[in-house]
Every structure is written in C-alpha cells, then in structure tokens.
Scaffold this active site. Structure first.
Site, mmCIF file in Angstrom:
data_model
loop_
_atom_site.group_PDB
_atom_site.id
_atom_site.type_symbol
_atom_site.label_atom_id
_atom_site.label_comp_id
_atom_site.label_asym_id
_atom_site.label_seq_id
_atom_site.Cartn_x
_atom_site.Cartn_y
_atom_site.Cartn_z
ATOM 1 C CB ALA A 147 -0.922 0.019 1.222
ATOM 2 C CB CYS A 148 1.950 3.734 -2.103
ATOM 3 S SG CYS A 148 0.912 4.028 -3.554
ATOM 4 N N PRO A 149 0.591 5.865 -0.292
ATOM 5 C CG PRO A 149 1.856 7.596 0.637
ATOM 6 C CD PRO A 149 1.986 6.317 -0.128
ATOM 7 N N GLY A 209 -2.119 5.005 -3.622
ATOM 8 C CA GLY A 209 -2.689 3.728 -4.030
ATOM 9 C C GLY A 209 -2.865 3.587 -5.524
ATOM 10 C CB THR A 226 -0.346 -0.029 -4.247
ATOM 11 O OG1 THR A 226 -0.416 1.082 -3.358
ATOM 12 C CG2 THR A 226 -1.129 -1.189 -3.676
#
Length: 748
Positions: free
Chosen positions: A258-260, A262, A266
């Site tokens: 997950a990344c900020p 998305g 991700t």
C-alpha cells in the site's frame, strides 16, 4: 483509445531542467494545457507533496510521479523521455522514462485500475524497451493503449507490449509456453523473467478476463500459484506449493502492499514481490490495498502462512487478521527495490521464535518486537512521539484558533475570572442563548461561544497525545488505555509531559499483553477487553500512585522556568529553536523543534505566555527558509537556474503559509550553502520573536492566522529580518565561492 494519454501529453528526448521539480512542473503544465486540470500550481504542489513523502523512482530507469488532486478534472497520463536522465531516487541510477499520473480526487474505479495496470507494466523490460525505441508521441500513445488492453497491440521490433499483455494473463512469472498447471514450470519461468527484470506476476484482476484458457493460462481447481496477487479481481485457489531447489518445502508467505495514493507503487511492489517469490519457488499471495480496489486475502490462506510482509507507507487495513504472524515490514518502495531481500527476511523470521510478530490488535499499527531485526528502540520511540503530536495538532489548531477568534470578537476579558474563580466567558454563557443574549451583546456572546469551544478542544490535547502515542506502539488496543492515561495526567496536573509518559506506558503495556500466548477461544476478547483493561489499569495506576506527582512537579518547574525567561535567556532559546527549524527543512531536527512548541501550546495562558512565545518563534523561523530563497533569486538571478527561479516564485506563498519544505529544491541542489543560510535566517527570526515577546496561539498557518498572533508587527519584522539575512548569506556564499549556475533552457 484510453483517453488517458494523448500525443499532446508526450515529450520525447528533451532536457527538462535536470531536477524532479522541473520535470514534474513541465508534465503538470502539459496536463493543464490539455484542459485536464484547472490550476498548475495546485497540481504541481500536490504532485510534489506526494514526491516528498517517498521518491517515485523505481529500478530500470523509470519514475512514476503521481498524485490525486482537486485541480485534475480528467484522469491523465503525461510522459517524458528525458535526455539527459534525472536522478529520481532509485538505487540503480537516474530515470529517463517518466510517467506523471494525475488522478482526480474522486477518480472512478475503471480509471484507477487502468492507471494501476500501467504502473505494473512499467517494471517489464520489454515494454520499457519499446517506450525507449518509439519515435513519435503517437507511437507512445499506441504502446500505452496496447498495454492497457484498450487498443491494438502495435507491431514493434521489441515485442514490447505484446509480452506485457501476455504476462498479465500468465501465471506468476510464467514465460511463453509455460503451463499454468505445472507449478514448477511456472516457478522456473518466473525465475527467468525475474532475472531479466520483467517482474511478471499473475494478476488477480485479470485472471478471468484474459489468457485463462489454453496451455499458458490453464489452471486446475486445486492448484496454487506462486506469486498470486489479489487486487480487486479473481481469487487464488489453494494447493501444494512447488518444492525448492534444495528439496525442502518452501515457506508460505502472505504480503500487503500500500502507498499513500494507491495508484502506482502499491501494484509495482506487489508484482516485484510476486516475481521474487516465484524465482525462489515460494508460495506468496499478495493483497494490494490500493485505489483500484482490494480483495482481502482468504482467512485460511493467512492462517496457513508462515510469515507476513508489509510493504506499506500507510496503515494496513484490518491488521488484526495477521495477529501472531512473524512479520517483516518496510516502505512500499523497498518492496520494489529489494523484494528478494524482504522475502528472505520473512523466511528467516518464520523460523525464528524471537522474531517480531503482528500484535493481536484489530486495526493498524505496530508489531510486537522481538530480538531479530526491525525498528530500533530509538526509532520506535521517535515514531510514537511524532505520531502522537501529529494526531494532537488538529485539537491544538482548532482550539487555539477558536480561542483567538473568541478574543477577536469578545475581547481578552473572556479569560479573566471573578472572585469565585469563574471566567467571564463562562459567566456570559451561563443561562443565555442566541435567543436571550447577555447585556454585553451579540459579539461578546459569540466570542464567548468560540472561546468555550476552543477551551473544550484544547482539553483533549493531553489525552489525544497520550492516546495516539499508545496507538503508534500497540495499534487500536492501545487507544483506550492511552486516552485514559492522558486524562489521568490531566487530572494530576502533569501536563503534556504526563501525557507523553502515560502514552508510552499504555502503549508498551498493551504491546506486552498483546504478545501473550492465549487459547484460541480467548483471542477475540484480547483487543477489545483484556488488553485495554490491563493496560489502562497498569498505566493509569502507575501515574496515579507513583509517577503523576513527580511529573506534575517537573511540569510546574518547567513552566516557571519558561515563564521566567527574559532577556538573553529568552533570545538564546529563540535562536536555538530557529537554528533547528532551518537545519533540515521539515526533517527530524525541524520536527523536534516544532513538536516541542506544539506540545506546550496548551499550557499557554495570559499569566503564562511563554508557550505562545515559543510557538511564535518556531513559526517565524520556519517561514524564513522559503522566503529567504525566494528573495535570493530576486537579488541575484545569475546564481540560480531557471528551474530554481521558478521555484522561488512559489516559495513566496509557501513561506508565507509556514511550509518550510518550499526551500527543499534549493537545499537539494546546493546543501552546503543553502542550509547554513536557512539556519542563520531562522536564528535571527526566532531570536527577534522571543526578544519582542511575540505570541502565537495557532500552531500553523503563517501570516494567514494573523488574528492569533500577538504583536503581529514584530512578528512580521522578525520574519523580514530572517528572510533578508538568509538571502544575503546565501548570495554571499555563492559569490564568495565563485560558483555561478549556468543558465538552463526554458522548456515550454
């Protein structure tokens, strides 16, 4: 056509300034010029805010800056092929292929899935080779549409998009002609793909839409594929994993990425982990928690897993599903750059009884720490404290600004008390309403309302600080014990120091209790009953019986010392805080100074204005770096590139709003001369603020919260003095060293 990218959004073989900022600005200009976004500065600021969280460069000479922005009206891709390449933070060198993904804040799922699919295609060497050999913007558009499955696959000598599309429908890492029903063959094909940097992995999203028939895509009902990815589409079936090269049974792993935003990292991390697992013959299933949707891992799969990998920059959703599993965690970019290392660490953790484990919490947050690897105690402590401060800031900001507005409307007399100790603001509110105003009139009444709401908001400051410190350590089960300990600290007059102590106690006790080995029938009660009960009793009990009194005495002594600071001592404190604010421009040193000011803000009062003075000094010093850089570009343009002069224009607004990060482009290009200048300017501003007794009841906002600033004139004087000092020092250092920056071409 996808309508995500058009030839007008493609730039080929140009020098765009040599920095991430200039490249992103150029691509943002393209998006705005195409009528797909409304405001260049807003889009650029949102993209840089995401970039400053984590560099978006990935192995293979690729960069994928991306953001969601209210300025974007249509989901868009802008692409640049750079000559020369630009350093984008990847370990293997600079990037020459840059895709800028601009998504609206409310982007629909279809577009988000397409953007995610493009990001995954970019880690395939054959696709990127086609991008590098394309001769026209139209050819780039056709390649992208082919990769997205929205247009015909172009005929190229590179096999680029064809291979990319094929691998989307094949098992994890399976090469052409590899039977999906043969797990060992899939693993071998994946090993070859991974060695070539292709990073192919089976996509759950496409399992039923393409390539599921025939030898390359055939799947049998009882088979499990190495490297399954769950991202909102199909699900994997279970079975026996292939044997490893050593003849021993490989581990079974699960992962979450997950990344900020998305959108990109991700899915790229998921594919990289899947390819590395397939190369090793490891059974890995990945859950992507991104904007394109997420299909949770089967509880049975999690139960059978030997360890879990978290490659995330944000909290993992429903983390309690993984309770008790050995865990390896890191930023999402590590999942792209070092997938094999993370898998090896997870396999080692699965065999280590002392490895850190996911707590029994029901949400997001910390893991139980063992002796093997992971975050250091100091790093854990710093993260917990900064988490507590960050969650506390909204209470301080809302409460402080409301009190300031109350004083603006009703006068400072609202906070004064009568002989019985009742504040005038409370007297105005007692027995009155909007329909039966007090004799003082409407403005005084509204002032009292704002003042009261602000005070109530500030009353949550210490409990929120303690609660979210505990949350950072022990996840959701730590919140209730932390808030309770914070309330006890408030009751004991222990202030924010008591809140910090209570939050740490509650968090560590909750972590300890969460690591207990309990029967399966009791596990469900742990996060909601047992952990909060025991942690609250121990943490709050220790505060009431042992620690509260000494901490309250220390708090009183600290307040008396700060209140008594005058003359040289006060100026010295302002200088130190100013030096810290200018040292690393939003980094750890800057945040320590800011956290110190914010944590004490709730202790401020008219008979104790020292905390307000500290806040004013910190805010003024933090505004100076971008303003000083902006002024320097005006004083001597020849010392700065065109890109930095453009950054200087934006720095005026960023500095005025107390966004120290506006000076980062300058510091990144010339740290040895910029950092000393920002530190000197910050020290000048901080010292003047403390000398003049400037106060701020707001923790942020710069000049835009002027109504919350006491002695606003001297606040402005301090900022101007710091700005001039910073600019003169920087220009002087540049001239003294005789290093004049060559002009860069202006790129339209």
């Amino acid at each position: 056509m996808s309508e995500l990218i058009t030839p007008e959004l493609v730039t080929l073989d140009q020098d765009l300034g040599g920095t991430r900022e200039t490249v992103i600005r150029h691509l943002a200009e393209k998006v705005v010029a195409a009528g797909r976004a409304t405001t260049l500065e807003e889009l650029f600021a949102d993209a840089m805010a995401r970039e400053n969280k984590t560099a978006t460069g990935v192995p293979g000479g690729i960069a994928i800056p991306h953001c969601r922005s209210a300025a974007v009206t249509q989901a868009s891709l802008a692409m640049a092929r750079l000559k020369p390449p630009v350093d984008w933070g990847a370990k293997d060198g600079p990037a020459d292929i840059v895709f800028f993904i601009a998504a609206p804040e409310g982007a629909d799922q279809e577009h988000l899935q397409l953007l995610a699919k493009l990001a995954r295609s970019l880690i395939k060497k054959d696709f990127t080779a086609s991008l590098r050999s394309a001769e026209t913007p139209q050819a780039i558009v056709e390649l992208v549409d082919g990769a997205l499955g929205l247009g015909p696959v172009p005929e190229t000598g590179q096999s680029g998009t064809a291979a990319a599309s094929a691998s989307d429908s094949a098992p994890a890492g399976a090469g052409s002609g590899t039977s999906g029903a043969t797990a060992a063959g899939a693993a071998a094909g994946a090993a070859g793909a991974a060695a070539a940097g292709a990073g192919g992995a089976h996509r759950g999203a496409h399992a039923e839409s393409a390539g599921s028939e025939g030898p390359a895509g055939q799947r049998s009902g009882g088979e499990r594929r190495a490297g399954e990815v769950h991202d909102g589409g199909g699900t994997a079936t279970s079975g026996e994993a292939p044997a490893s090269a050593t003849g021993t049974a490989p581990g079974r792993l699960v992962a979450v990425t997950a990344c900020p935003t998305g959108i990109a990292h991700t899915y790229m991390a998921a594919d990289s982990l899947a390819a590395a697992a397939a190369e090793r013959g490891i059974d890995l299933q990945v859950e992507t928690q991104g904007s394109a949707g997420s299909t949770p891992l089967d509880p049975e799969v999690i139960r059978n897993a030997d360890a879990v990998i978290f490659a995330v920059d944000v909290d993992v959703r429903d983390k309690g599903r993984f309770a008790g599993k050995p865990v390896v965690s890191g930023p999402v970019k590590r999942g792209i750059d070092e997938p094999g290392v993370m898998i090896d660490e997870a396999l080692a953790a699965a065999k280590d009884p002392n490895a850190r484990k996911v707590t029994g919490g029901g949400g997001t947050g910390g893991e139980e720490r063992g002796s093997a690897g992971g975050e250091s105690f100091g790093g854990q402590l710093k993260r917990a404290l900064l988490t507590g401060v960050s969650y506390m800031i909204p209470f301080v900001a809302g409460g402080g600004l409301l009190i300031a507005l109350g004083f603006l409307l009703g006068g400072y007399e609202l906070s004064l008390s009568n002989d019985e100790g009742v504040a005038n603001g409370d007297i105005l509110l007692d027995g009155t309403s909007i329909f039966s105003l007090p004799p003082d009139g409407l403005l005084a009444y509204l002032g009292a309302v704002f003042w009261k709401i602000g005070n109530i908001s500030l009353g949550f400051l210490v409990p929120a600080l303690a609660g979210y410190i505990a949350y950072a350590l022990a996840d959701r089960p730590g919140i209730a014990p932390g808030f309770t300990a914070g309330a006890v600290a408030l009751y004991m007059d222990a202030g924010f120091l008591g809140g910090i102590a209570g939050g740490l106690l509650a968090g560590y006790v909750a972590m300890w209790v969460g690591g207990w080995k309990v029967p399966s029938w009791l596990r469900g009660l742990m996060p909601v009953v047992i952990i909060p009960l025991i942690a609250s009793l121990i943490a709050s009990g220790l505060l009431l019986l042992v620690l509260g009194g000494p901490i309250a005495a220390l708090t009183l002594a600290l307040n008396d010392w700060l209140s008594g600071l005058t003359g040289v001592a006060a100026i010295g404190l302002g200088v130190i805080l100013g030096l810290m604010m200018g040292a690393d421009l939003g980094g750890p040193i800057n945040k320590v100074a800011y956290a110190f000011a914010v944590a004490g803000l709730g202790e401020g009062a008219f008979d104790n204005q020292a905390p307000w003075q500290i806040m004013a000094a910190v805010m003024a010093a933090g505004m100076v770096p971008p303003l000083g850089m902006a002024l320097a570009t005006v004083l001597d343009k020849t010392q700065f590139s065109m890109a930095l002069r453009e950054n200087g224009k934006a720095a005026w607004v960023l500095g005025a709003a107390f966004i120290s990060e506006g000076a980062i482009p300058f510091a990144a290009s010339d740290p040895l001369r910029v950092i000393p200048s920002t530190m000197i300017g910050g020290a000048v501003a901080g010292g003047i603020c403390m000398a003049a007794g400037v106060t701020s009841q707001a923790p942020h906002g710069g000049i835009f919260v002027f109504f919350a600033i006491g002695n606003f004139f001297m606040f402005v004087v301090a900022i101007l003095a710091g700005m001039v000092a910073s600019a003169l020092v920087l220009v002087g250092l540049k001239r003294l060293t005789g290093s004049k920056k060559a002009e860069e071409p202006v790129v339209a």
